[in-house]
Design a protein around this motif. Structure first.
Motif, PDB file in Angstrom:
ATOM      1  N   VAL A  85      33.739  29.435  37.483  1.00  0.00           N
ATOM      2  CA  VAL A  85      35.089  28.879  37.453  1.00  0.00           C
ATOM      3  C   VAL A  85      35.271  28.203  38.812  1.00  0.00           C
ATOM      4  N   ASP A  86      35.365  26.898  38.789  1.00  0.00           N
ATOM      5  CA  ASP A  86      35.460  26.125  40.023  1.00  0.00           C
ATOM      6  C   ASP A  86      36.915  25.773  40.284  1.00  0.00           C
ATOM      7  N   LEU A  87      37.497  26.444  41.258  1.00  0.00           N
ATOM      8  CA  LEU A  87      38.920  26.256  41.564  1.00  0.00           C
ATOM      9  C   LEU A  87      39.174  25.047  42.454  1.00  0.00           C
ATOM     10  N   HIS A  92      41.720  23.078  37.222  1.00  0.00           N
ATOM     11  CA  HIS A  92      41.805  24.399  37.830  1.00  0.00           C
ATOM     12  C   HIS A  92      42.203  24.345  39.300  1.00  0.00           C
ATOM     13  N   CYS A  93      42.365  23.150  39.838  1.00  0.00           N
ATOM     14  CA  CYS A  93      42.807  23.033  41.232  1.00  0.00           C
ATOM     15  C   CYS A  93      44.193  23.633  41.380  1.00  0.00           C
ATOM     16  N   PHE A  94      44.403  24.298  42.480  1.00  0.00           N
ATOM     17  CA  PHE A  94      45.704  24.910  42.725  1.00  0.00           C
ATOM     18  C   PHE A  94      46.634  23.944  43.427  1.00  0.00           C
ATOM     19  N   ASP A  95      47.906  24.043  43.087  1.00  0.00           N
ATOM     20  CA  ASP A  95      48.965  23.300  43.747  1.00  0.00           C
ATOM     21  C   ASP A  95      49.497  24.188  44.869  1.00  0.00           C
ATOM     22  N   LYS A 108      52.530  33.767  40.385  1.00  0.00           N
ATOM     23  CA  LYS A 108      52.418  33.943  38.929  1.00  0.00           C
ATOM     24  C   LYS A 108      51.729  32.730  38.295  1.00  0.00           C
ATOM     25  N   SER A 109      52.158  31.528  38.671  1.00  0.00           N
ATOM     26  CA  SER A 109      51.552  30.330  38.069  1.00  0.00           C
ATOM     27  C   SER A 109      50.083  30.197  38.479  1.00  0.00           C
ATOM     28  N   GLY A 110      49.751  30.568  39.709  1.00  0.00           N
ATOM     29  CA  GLY A 110      48.357  30.526  40.150  1.00  0.00           C
ATOM     30  C   GLY A 110      47.490  31.511  39.383  1.00  0.00           C
ATOM     31  N   ASN A 111      48.020  32.715  39.165  1.00  0.00           N
ATOM     32  CA  ASN A 111      47.279  33.710  38.390  1.00  0.00           C
ATOM     33  C   ASN A 111      47.109  33.270  36.943  1.00  0.00           C
ATOM     34  N   GLU A 112      48.122  32.628  36.389  1.00  0.00           N
ATOM     35  CA  GLU A 112      48.009  32.124  35.023  1.00  0.00           C
ATOM     36  C   GLU A 112      46.933  31.042  34.931  1.00  0.00           C
ATOM     37  N   LYS A 113      46.878  30.151  35.931  1.00  0.00           N
ATOM     38  CA  LYS A 113      45.832  29.125  35.958  1.00  0.00           C
ATOM     39  C   LYS A 113      44.450  29.771  36.032  1.00  0.00           C
ATOM     40  N   LEU A 114      44.318  30.769  36.889  1.00  0.00           N
ATOM     41  CA  LEU A 114      43.038  31.452  37.029  1.00  0.00           C
ATOM     42  C   LEU A 114      42.658  32.143  35.720  1.00  0.00           C
ATOM     43  N   TYR A 115      43.605  32.837  35.123  1.00  0.00           N
ATOM     44  CA  TYR A 115      43.359  33.521  33.848  1.00  0.00           C
ATOM     45  C   TYR A 115      42.886  32.523  32.789  1.00  0.00           C
ATOM     46  N   ASN A 116      43.582  31.400  32.672  1.00  0.00           N
ATOM     47  CA  ASN A 116      43.210  30.392  31.677  1.00  0.00           C
ATOM     48  C   ASN A 116      41.843  29.787  31.966  1.00  0.00           C
ATOM     49  N   ALA A 117      41.512  29.624  33.245  1.00  0.00           N
ATOM     50  CA  ALA A 117      40.200  29.098  33.609  1.00  0.00           C
ATOM     51  C   ALA A 117      39.099  30.076  33.219  1.00  0.00           C
ATOM     52  N   VAL A 118      39.338  31.371  33.441  1.00  0.00           N
ATOM     53  CA  VAL A 118      38.353  32.385  33.051  1.00  0.00           C
ATOM     54  C   VAL A 118      38.212  32.410  31.535  1.00  0.00           C
ATOM     55  N   LEU A 119      39.342  32.353  30.810  1.00  0.00           N
ATOM     56  CA  LEU A 119      39.272  32.316  29.346  1.00  0.00           C
ATOM     57  C   LEU A 119      38.474  31.114  28.852  1.00  0.00           C
ATOM     58  N   VAL A 121      36.000  29.618  30.344  1.00  0.00           N
ATOM     59  CA  VAL A 121      34.575  29.890  30.537  1.00  0.00           C
ATOM     60  C   VAL A 121      34.083  30.879  29.492  1.00  0.00           C
ATOM     61  N   ILE A 122      34.878  31.892  29.193  1.00  0.00           N
ATOM     62  CA  ILE A 122      34.478  32.860  28.160  1.00  0.00           C
ATOM     63  C   ILE A 122      34.320  32.154  26.818  1.00  0.00           C
ATOM     64  N   GLU A 123      35.293  31.307  26.467  1.00  0.00           N
ATOM     65  CA  GLU A 123      35.230  30.577  25.192  1.00  0.00           C
ATOM     66  C   GLU A 123      34.007  29.672  25.127  1.00  0.00           C
ATOM     67  N   THR A 124      33.672  29.063  26.244  1.00  0.00           N
ATOM     68  CA  THR A 124      32.566  28.112  26.291  1.00  0.00           C
ATOM     69  C   THR A 124      31.203  28.803  26.387  1.00  0.00           C
ATOM     70  N   CYS A 125      31.104  29.800  27.239  1.00  0.00           N
ATOM     71  CA  CYS A 125      29.798  30.400  27.552  1.00  0.00           C
ATOM     72  C   CYS A 125      29.537  31.733  26.859  1.00  0.00           C
ATOM     73  N   TYR A 126      30.578  32.440  26.508  1.00  0.00           N
ATOM     74  CA  TYR A 126      30.426  33.781  25.938  1.00  0.00           C
ATOM     75  C   TYR A 126      31.250  33.907  24.666  1.00  0.00           C
ATOM     76  N   LYS A 127      31.022  32.993  23.744  1.00  0.00           N
ATOM     77  CA  LYS A 127      31.769  32.989  22.480  1.00  0.00           C
ATOM     78  C   LYS A 127      31.753  34.382  21.842  1.00  0.00           C
ATOM     79  N   GLY A 128      32.865  34.768  21.268  1.00  0.00           N
ATOM     80  CA  GLY A 128      32.953  36.055  20.599  1.00  0.00           C
ATOM     81  C   GLY A 128      33.296  37.207  21.520  1.00  0.00           C
ATOM     82  N   HIS A 129      33.575  36.912  22.784  1.00  0.00           N
ATOM     83  CA  HIS A 129      33.891  37.982  23.720  1.00  0.00           C
ATOM     84  C   HIS A 129      35.254  37.799  24.379  1.00  0.00           C
TER      85      HIS A 129
END
Length: 158
Positions: A85-87, A92-95, A108-119, A121-129
């Protein structure tokens, strides 16, 4: 599944006691990956670059320095075949004005961005998890000074 997200404190100026030289940081991250894999060969890892910082609020941190640590994470991810996850790039760049509570720690908004970025990567690289729902844990302030039993009780309530 585990994420490895270090670097914002390591990348401080060399005269700061939190500083970790870049080469040592790279060795440490690589060692963490090796330890995870040794104890669980099937583990799914995600590396996260340290994010930008507001150096006006944190004089010991600067983009030029932190970007070297972010680049090290990219290189480790590429060499060890671990998604990153490249921030520092794209959506995924932070404001600085809204995604940080103090120029370094995520709001809160930064954590939401990070959470969505991790999701993503999971959707792309670790489908089904994908997790079935967001998991929220107490902040460190809610746990600071608590006994192990008190901490366990608080976490179980979440």
């Amino acid at each position: 599944m585990a994420t490895i997200f270090f670097g914002a404190n390591d990348a401080v100026s060399s005269d700061d006691p939190q500083h970790c030289p870049l080469e040592e940081y790279q060795r440490n991250i690589t060692l963490m990956v090796e330890l995870f894999r040794r104890h669980n060969p099937d583990i799914r890892l995600i590396l996260i670059t340290p994010g930008t910082v507001d150096y006006r609020q944190w004089e010991s941190r600067h983009h030029d320095q932190v970007s070297q640590y972010a680049n090290a994470i990219r290189e480790i991810g590429a060499s060890l075949n671990i998604p990153v996850v490249d921030l520092w790039t794209g959506q995924h760049c932070f404001d600085i004005s809204s995604d940080f509570s103090d120029g370094l720690h995520l709001s809160k908004s930064g954590n939401e961005k990070l959470y969505n970025a991790v999701l993503e990567v999971i959707e792309t690289c670790y489908k089904g998890h994908l997790p079935e729902e967001k998991t929220h844990f107490p902040t460190w302030r809610e746990l600071a000074g608590r006994s192990t039993d008190e901490t366990r009780d608080i976490i179980e309530q979440w």
